[in-house]
Design a protein around this motif. Sequence first.
Motif, PDB file in Angstrom:
ATOM      1  N   ARG A 167      -4.337   5.110  -9.109  1.00  0.00           N
ATOM      2  CA  ARG A 167      -5.269   4.103  -9.623  1.00  0.00           C
ATOM      3  C   ARG A 167      -5.355   4.178 -11.143  1.00  0.00           C
ATOM      4  O   ARG A 167      -5.325   3.149 -11.837  1.00  0.00           O
TER       5      ARG A 167
ATOM      6  N   VAL B 220      -2.356   0.002  -4.444  1.00  0.00           N
ATOM      7  CA  VAL B 220      -3.438   0.561  -3.635  1.00  0.00           C
ATOM      8  C   VAL B 220      -2.900   1.784  -2.894  1.00  0.00           C
ATOM      9  O   VAL B 220      -1.821   1.724  -2.292  1.00  0.00           O
TER      10      VAL B 220
ATOM     11  N   GLU C 219       0.853  -1.184   0.000  1.00  0.00           N
ATOM     12  CA  GLU C 219       0.000   0.000   0.000  1.00  0.00           C
ATOM     13  C   GLU C 219       0.887   1.232   0.000  1.00  0.00           C
ATOM     14  O   GLU C 219       2.005   1.218   0.524  1.00  0.00           O
TER      15      GLU C 219
ATOM     16  N   SER D 107      -3.927   5.244  -0.365  1.00  0.00           N
ATOM     17  CA  SER D 107      -4.893   5.907   0.515  1.00  0.00           C
ATOM     18  C   SER D 107      -4.388   7.305   0.858  1.00  0.00           C
ATOM     19  O   SER D 107      -3.183   7.516   1.009  1.00  0.00           O
TER      20      SER D 107
END
Length: 381
Positions: free
Chosen positions: A154, A160, A141, A162
């Motif tokens: 993305r 991934v 991540e 955040s």
Amino acid sequence: MAEPIRLFILAGEPSGDRIGADLVKRLRVQHRVTLTGVGGAELEGEGLKSLYPMSDLSVMGLTDVIKRLPLLLWRARQTSQAILALSPDMVVLIDSQVFSQTVAGQLRKAGYAGKIVLYVAPSVWAWKPERAPALKPLYDEVLAVLPFEPAVMRKLGGPVTSYVGHPALGHTTFRPSEPERGPILLLPGSRTGELRRHLPLMEQVARALRNHPRVTGFVLPTLKSVEEEVLRTVTTWKTPVFVTTGSEAKRKAFAESLVAAAVSGTVTLELALSGVPMAITYVGDRAQMKRWHKYKPRFVGLPNILHGNDLVAEFVAGTPQPEPFVDEIERLLDEEGAVERQRAGFARVRSGMEKGAPEAPLVDAADRVLANLPQRLASGT
């Protein structure tokens, strides 16, 4: 009592050191944490015994990297070997993109299957977007500090990602008003190469504006690790400059200053989130300017990138541009409405960062790290 999280954390420069210390504090609200890795004074304050001096990794620009390349390669091997030997519950690599990617690549090549989180996304939206998919096998991540980065990652096929907010949100406050008189902030960067390229420009700013009726002096907040280097240069100037270190002194300087002459970097975001007017500059080395001309980014300053408009004047070149840079600072001091326009934009930037984007709302960095832990630790059992 739940067993502690064995966290390997790596920060290669002061901004990453602050980010790492903030993450450890947040994790310790929920779990016990033991630390190994690399960091500076902030992480050492949380109990880290750094494997080697963080300053070994604090380089910027091709010239500085080439000078230190044997040391950097050695430190990368040392870091990956330490992780393989320790087998920690979690590896968090903070920024220092090329070094972090080298370490992660060595680990994956050696068959390391543990979780690796990258804290601070690489600027794939500005340089080399093809990097994004290459990062996917390396990191479980990515924790982004800018609200638009998850969507970009993305779209480009990256890991991934955040949005966890920027630590500067927590240690800055938007000042309510502007002083009538006060000092000018000089912010020449924190790496040796940046200081070498920008301190002469800062001297010219000080010399040109020392007699301005609103200016009471010049303040240069810097890091303890480079204070001696800065003082050695500044004491040769004909214009007196107050050099200061420490977070409290920096907050005071931000609160009292009229305007900042700032090198592009994290500090420009800190200024914007504090409501401090500024002009941005960057004197690049040959490789940086080659990249600049190839990719032609619209902006380099974080306030402009986040606002989407040329809110702050930018002066980016391979050689210093003292005259237009000084003229812009003087305009901010003299032109009615110039400061107010910047501050209105800065307030909008701060509001957007506090919320995140609709597709990537703000989440807690500690929660994302915990979500990647082995189940026995994530559940606290």
